[in-house]
Enzyme design. Structure first.
Site, PDB file in Angstrom:
ATOM      1  CB  CYS A 153     114.704  20.933 100.248  1.00 48.97           C
ATOM      2  SG  CYS A 153     114.971  19.289 100.949  1.00 48.97           S
ATOM      3  CB  CYS A 201     109.890  26.576  85.840  1.00 42.72           C
ATOM      4  SG  CYS A 201     111.668  26.802  85.852  1.00 42.72           S
TER       5      CYS A 201
END
Ligand code: ZN
Length: 485
Positions: free
Chosen positions: A286, A443
């Site tokens: 998540c 990232c």
């Protein structure tokens, strides 16, 4: 036309102990009338006083659930086999004999339960005697623990070792803004005690491991799985199966949730559904993939609902059913689940008879998670080195492989956005744009960019490097003015 009707164990006392009977009928309705004409006592179990087929009785024709059809009108063909499957709690109802009496204050507090015939004073006493362990005080554990405490479950165990972070508050409603930085357990205990001081909160500030799981679980009636990673999920499942403790399961990702009840006697377990974990990194967490804040509210509340019915020993639970919830399309679906006789944990010949190393099982043990030996020493660079190169006028081509919405939040100045999914097909473009400069890929935290670097190197950009720690490391060490997410 005679059909074979399979009778489940709980109903066999009413069919002279037979597990199957032959009954005539052209439709399900005719067949059930014939059946209940022959076995009069069965009737009240299958039909309500109004003569309607009870909602918690499932009728399957050749393994097809006909619950969504006009059940009694369903036509039967020669050779059809009909199964009657009542949902049974099969749970862990707490014993009434030893359950404590309710105080006058409790009678008032729980009055809306007490006037429900399905709960009543006896049911409330069962809840008071009940012990539920919430694994995790996060997204799922928050609503679950709040509702279990409100409902009067006498003892709530909570296991968690995290501190409250600002980014938790979008969904973890056990905690408030003043709790940021505090231990989740302390915060949970304060909140639950304020809600219902008669609930005993037992907190365990530790990680759940193969070493402590059995000892912990033993003390509870039901385990509520609010974990956020596969290793702990398999650990919870296996420990529940080994101890015979029901597992109120829930999981969430982005807009989708799942719930079921596993590890009851004769019922399926999580491994019957998913024998093996996905390879590490395939399903993002998540933290990487995001989650709609209200989603765990729905799923965690379903887990609490299931726990309460299991403690009451009544109601139709999710045993043998997997409930799927799509919050974005607002759809609920459910799938049948059966215990897998070949299941390595709950099957007929289990191969897992004690808890194992779940990090290794899920491919995230330190031994396996170490950088692939194929990664050369210059595979990574650091934010400090990157900053130094930029400052000395030798800025590399900085490729950011996150998604556009992430790039919008924060970015390294001068970086170019190409999401990981497009990198493979745009290598030529990246090579041209780099104009011979080294390529540094970032990232959020460094794992997606590592994949991109492998891809680029395999396609000829041998000097591509991964930025260790990603944009978060950049913000921490170089540019603290930017927001983190
Ligand atoms: Zn199983």
């Amino acid at each position: 036309m005679a059909h074979r009707v399979l009778i489940p164990t709980p109903l066999r006392p009413y069919t002279d102990g037979q597990d199957a009977v032959e009954v005539q009928g052209a439709t399900v309705g005719e067949l059930l009338s014939g059946l209940t004409a022959r076995y009069g006592d069965l009737r009240k179990h299958l039909y309500s006083d109004e003569g309607k087929l009870r909602s918690f009785v499932n009728v399957y024709v050749n393994d097809d659930d006909i619950r969504y059809l006009d059940r009694e009108a369903t036509a039967l063909k020669a050779g059809d086999v009909i199964s009657i499957v009542p949902s049974v709690a099969g749970g862990a109802p707490t014993a009434l004999e030893t359950a404590p009496e309710l105080t006058n204050e409790e009678v008032q507090r729980y009055s809306r339960h007490l006037i429900l015939p399905e709960v009543g004073p006896d049911g409330q006493r069962r809840l008071k005697a009940g012990r539920v362990l919430c694994v995790g005080a996060g997204g799922l554990g928050s609503p679950a623990a709040l509702y279990l405490a409100a409902a009067g479950v006498g003892t709530l165990g909570i296991i968690d070792f995290d501190a409250v972070d600002l980014s938790n508050l979008q969904r973890q409603i056990l905690h408030g803004t003043p709790d940021v930085g505090r231990s989740k357990l302390q915060s949970a205990k304060d909140r639950l005690t304020a809600l219902n001081p008669s609930v005993k909160v037992e907190s365990y500030e530790t990680a759940l491991t193969s070493k402590n799981a059995l000892e912990l679980f033993k003390q509870y009636d039901i385990i509520l799985d609010g974990t956020d990673n596969f290793a702990t999920r398999y650990l919870v499942n296996d420990a529940c199966v080994l101890l015979g403790k029901p597992n109120a399961y829930g999981s969430i990702f982005r807009f989708e949730g799942q719930a079921s009840v596993f590890a009851t006697k004769g019922g399926p377990c999580y491994r019957c559904l998913y024998p093996e974990p996905p390879p590490p990194g395939l399903v993002p967490s998540c933290a990487e993939g995001g989650v709609l804040g209200v989603l765990p509210g729905v799923i965690g509340t379903i887990q609490a609902t299931e726990s309460i019915k299991l403690l009451l020993g009544a109601g139709g639970t999710l045993i043998g059913r997997l409930l799927l919830y799509d919050a974005w399309g607002m759809k609920f679906r459910e799938l049948k689940l059966r215990r897998d006789a070949e299941c390595p944990v709950c099957g007929d010949n289990p191969t897992v008879r004690e808890l194992i190393d779940y990090d290794q099982f899920c491919g995230v043990s330190p031994a396996q998670a170490a950088p692939a030996p194929a990664d050369p020493p210059d595979f990574e660079t650091t934010v400090v080195d990157l900053k130094r190169a930029i400052d000395s006028g030798k800025a590399p081509y900085i490729l950011d492989v996150r998604e556009p919405q992430e790039f919008q939040i924060c970015r390294i100045p001068g970086s170019v956005l190409i999401p990981l999914g497009q990198v493979g097909s745009r290598v030529a473009e990246i090579t041209a744009a780099a104009e011979g400069r080294p390529v540094v890929v970032n990232c959020k935290m460094g794992s997606r960019s590592a994949k991109a670097v492998q891809l680029l190197r395999a396609q000829g950009l041998e000097r591509a490097q991964n930025l260790k720690g990603g944009i978060l490391a950049w913000i921490d060490q170089i540019d603290p003015k930017q927001p983190k997410y």
